[in-house]
Enzyme design. Sequence first.
Site, short mmCIF file in Angstrom:
data_model
loop_
_atom_site.label_atom_id
_atom_site.label_comp_id
_atom_site.label_asym_id
_atom_site.label_seq_id
_atom_site.Cartn_x
_atom_site.Cartn_y
_atom_site.Cartn_z
N GLU A 1 0.73 -1.11 0.04
CA GLU A 1 -0.10 -0.01 0.15
C GLU A 1 1.04 1.53 -0.06
O GLU A 1 1.91 1.28 0.85
CB GLU A 1 -1.01 -0.10 1.22
CG GLU A 1 -2.09 1.17 1.17
CD GLU A 1 -2.84 1.30 2.46
OE1 GLU A 1 -3.99 1.60 2.18
OE2 GLU A 1 -2.72 0.94 3.49
N GLU B 1 -6.09 -2.20 12.64
CA GLU B 1 -5.83 -3.09 11.45
C GLU B 1 -6.78 -4.10 11.43
O GLU B 1 -7.10 -4.53 10.06
CB GLU B 1 -4.56 -3.60 11.53
CG GLU B 1 -3.16 -2.58 11.99
CD GLU B 1 -3.24 -1.52 10.55
OE1 GLU B 1 -3.40 -1.91 9.71
OE2 GLU B 1 -2.99 -0.36 11.23
N GLU C 1 -9.38 4.45 6.41
CA GLU C 1 -8.78 4.96 7.53
C GLU C 1 -9.65 5.58 8.65
O GLU C 1 -9.39 5.34 9.77
CB GLU C 1 -7.63 5.89 7.08
CG GLU C 1 -6.68 5.01 6.17
CD GLU C 1 -6.09 4.02 6.44
OE1 GLU C 1 -5.97 3.78 8.04
OE2 GLU C 1 -5.42 3.18 5.90
#
Length: 695
Positions: A138, A309, A331
């Site tokens: 990412e 996560e 996010e």
Amino acid sequence: MEQFKGQPRLPKFAVPKRYDVRLKPDLVACKFSGSVYIDLDIVADTKFIVLNAAELSVNAGSVSFAHGGLSKVFKPSKAETFEDDGILVLEFVEMLPIGSGVLVIEFEGILNDKMKGFYRSTYEHNGEKKNMAVTQFEPVDARRCFPCWDEPACKATFKITLDGVPSELVALSNMPIQEEKLNGHLKTVSYMETPIMSTYLVAIVVGLFDYVEDHTSDGVKVRVYCQVGKADQGKFALHVAVKTLELCTEYFAVPYPLPKLDMVAIPDLSFGAMENYGLVTYREIVLLFDEQHSAAANKQRVTIAVAHELAHQWFGNLVTKEWWTHLWLNEGFATWVSYLAADSLFPEWKIWTQFLDEVAAGLKLDGLEESHPIEVEINHAAEIDEVFDAISYKKGATVIRMLQSYLGAEVFQRSLASYIKKHAYSNAKTEDLWAALEEGSGEPVNKPMNSWTQQKGYPVISVKVKDQKLEFDQTQFYSSGSQGDGQWIVPITLSCGSYDVRKNFLLQAKSETLDIKEFLGCSVGKAGCGGISNKDNALCSWIKVNVDQTGFYRVKYEDELAAALRNAIEKKQLSETDRFGILDDSFALSMSRKQSFASLLTLLNWQHVRNRLQHFPKLQWWHRSLQWPITSQMGTKRTIGRFWCAFHPELPATHKNSIKNRPANKKMEGKGIPGTPVAGFQARLPALSAWSCSV
């Protein structure tokens, strides 16, 4: 080929469906070789196949495309990599037939030291320095490991095989091992095929590890891998992971999609952690907790990181943003869920009061004129890293919490579960989430929330009472004091005299007036009166807007309302979060010259405010006052800390000395501001007020 350079996204001639990736890492020479077989659907007439590749040496002679319905194999006449754009362009002599086929490419690369793509990290074992191989894809670095369609919307399945792995090492990928073959001191490891997923979530780790293991109540195997001899330090993270998986399964009403979850402590990682599907990587300091030597605060850091996560396994991995413009969906939600999980696992931490750290950081950054909207158009891969900031994470999380508070927790949860089920194994945009919340709540969501995600900044809501009318006015807040022209549809929450009397409404215009009796069922009394009296003559002594600081905006109260709130603080009628919110807003308004410093310091004089900041260790007033700069019209940079000791004898001595010894204090003394602590707080307010006006 030139027409493909500088484009924000890949052309849509071909759609990948499945990758068969074989990699052979060499941990001594720090390089790797590999091949990829990509099942494609050719969906438009074309002589080109354009995909992503960067810092790879492609064997042009190995490249071929075999159509599924024909015996013919197509070989490209040209194969060229454009490094600035990270693309590999394959040009064929004739048109490729529409339909399914297999693209084959062989390549070589370097296990780099840049902590992106397929890279090397180092560790010590028995005093000897060794290499491990790690991936960090990412946002756009899968292309540095194998040629692929390296965009979130190009989901496919992945079959991973690792060749030439030293037999003593642990080799991990997203899925469990399907087969392992030994060949002397080397081994070949094949993994089960993944579900449909994006390239940036593919992961590989090869190194020497110990692990601890547990299972969720529904049988998912969870392991924490760490350096040899540190297994015990993974036990706390393991506990948090098991409980978080169970919590998310219940909250989203969708089970964790994979048969296992591995979490690995990596010595070198560019991010704090990375949510790879089924193989989450962390910096060691973020994942490990030593019961004997780690600070207690590290438990919170581990909990928040692990929960963040693992929330991504649903929000980001199962349902993936369609493009990087919608990064905040990943996010912002993961940040919010991490606090939700921490509060469920450890309620004694009162983690939502600490969430104000996230709010304050978001407000500080978004109060700058150079800020950006939550949703940012991304026109090139090189721009993507710029949106991994406090706006996506912290403002995103706060906007989500604001919406949850307005719609209600149960409605919000049901709507999220519906959203996850509808878009599982697919991609979504921000408007898809708004549609799900609108459908689930029956409330308008799309238009109000677009005002928060598609423009930068936030408002300050000015509130005053006139003739038993509550008047609201919004203007854009800039910490510089500049005037902005933004306008929002603001979910207002307020309480009147008691948290039992709470109302919500949408402030849709620049200004709006509400009848207090009609809206709240009471009248507003003077500061110092005794709160709500009786049903026939209901009288509320204070009004608090933005209850528990769930909204991403600041509030400025007229003098009468501010005095009533100070009285409520003195009587301990407000929550800790509201007390801090009033203080933080007052500070920000003073710093932006929207109110006098005398108003701020009058508020700070209430011992009940100062005594109840213990839940905000990062935000204690003296700490923040030392850091926030003021710029006068003459361009002289100062800080409130330089005169703060004059008003707060309880300021820690070390900070007091460092403040009063600074040369700028002599300038303040020249304006009538004493440079050393003296008695009589109220007596010093006129001098300070005069000083603040001169700034």
